[in-house]
Design a protein around this motif. Structure first.
Motif, PDB file in Angstrom:
ATOM      1  N   ALA A  33      26.044  50.661  33.072  1.00  0.00           N
ATOM      2  CA  ALA A  33      27.148  50.750  33.964  1.00  0.00           C
ATOM      3  C   ALA A  33      28.146  49.506  33.773  1.00  0.00           C
ATOM      4  N   PRO A  34      29.445  50.004  33.540  1.00  0.00           N
ATOM      5  CA  PRO A  34      30.425  48.900  33.060  1.00  0.00           C
ATOM      6  C   PRO A  34      30.696  47.715  33.786  1.00  0.00           C
ATOM      7  N   ASP A  35      30.316  47.697  35.133  1.00  0.00           N
ATOM      8  CA  ASP A  35      30.893  46.673  36.063  1.00  0.00           C
ATOM      9  C   ASP A  35      29.731  46.613  37.265  1.00  0.00           C
ATOM     10  N   ALA A  36      29.992  45.641  37.847  1.00  0.00           N
ATOM     11  CA  ALA A  36      29.233  45.315  38.953  1.00  0.00           C
ATOM     12  C   ALA A  36      29.145  46.436  40.167  1.00  0.00           C
ATOM     13  N   GLU A  37      30.655  46.783  40.389  1.00  0.00           N
ATOM     14  CA  GLU A  37      30.679  48.010  41.327  1.00  0.00           C
ATOM     15  C   GLU A  37      29.957  49.357  40.911  1.00  0.00           C
ATOM     16  N   ALA A  38      30.044  49.651  39.655  1.00  0.00           N
ATOM     17  CA  ALA A  38      29.637  51.200  39.046  1.00  0.00           C
ATOM     18  C   ALA A  38      28.118  50.723  39.382  1.00  0.00           C
ATOM     19  N   LEU A  39      27.691  49.504  39.021  1.00  0.00           N
ATOM     20  CA  LEU A  39      26.133  49.265  39.038  1.00  0.00           C
ATOM     21  C   LEU A  39      25.624  49.321  40.508  1.00  0.00           C
ATOM     22  N   MET A  40      26.346  48.968  41.282  1.00  0.00           N
ATOM     23  CA  MET A  40      26.064  48.839  42.853  1.00  0.00           C
ATOM     24  C   MET A  40      25.893  50.417  43.322  1.00  0.00           C
ATOM     25  N   ARG A  41      27.087  50.997  42.949  1.00  0.00           N
ATOM     26  CA  ARG A  41      26.989  52.713  43.246  1.00  0.00           C
ATOM     27  C   ARG A  41      25.960  53.323  42.774  1.00  0.00           C
ATOM     28  N   SER A  42      25.355  52.954  41.342  1.00  0.00           N
ATOM     29  CA  SER A  42      24.425  53.854  40.815  1.00  0.00           C
ATOM     30  C   SER A  42      23.147  53.263  41.475  1.00  0.00           C
TER      31      SER A  42
END
Ligand SMILES: [Zn+2]
Length: 131
Positions: A33-42
């Protein structure tokens, strides 16, 4: 819960699962995941899909629990709303979100401000404060 690749992603970003969190779930070792928001969503999608391995892998080793409790029987995740994504610097970020769920006919709302850190090119969930 099983999802087909073209099903809408549970994180609510409005993309098919395979082109959204599915990429990070499937490619965990190679594709991050390229950033924290993408990681949070995943991570939210991983909760929905019961991907405990992914949840543990994206949890910072310093705060990661040894194992995850199994979800409450009957728990249903209803949706995620990302309120804020604040990059603090290149390797730290904050994501504030609301995750809604339902258990035994009662609605729950988890409002959390989470801290993320990037180490060796990978973002990790550190911890969060609920309100
Ligand atoms: Zn997604």
């Amino acid at each position: 819960m099983n999802l087909a690749d073209h099903d809408p992603c549970p994180c609510g970003a409005g993309r098919p699962y395979s082109g959204c969190c599915g990429r990070w779930h499937a490619g965990a070792q190679h594709l991050q995941a390229p950033d924290a928001e993408a990681l949070m969503r995943s991570r939210y999608s991983a909760f929905v899909l019961g991907l405990n391995h992914y949840l543990l892998m994206t949890w910072h080793p310093g705060t990661r629990p040894p194992a995850l409790e199994p979800p409450e029987p009957g728990l249903k995740w209803l949706g995620l709303e990302v309120k804020r994504h604040v990059p603090v610097d290149d390797t730290h970020a904050i994501v504030e979100f609301v995750a809604r769920s339902k258990l035994g006919g009662r609605a729950h709302r988890l409002h959390e401000t989470s801290r993320f850190v990037k180490e060796e090119g990978r973002w990790f969930y550190v911890d969060g404060e609920t309100r």
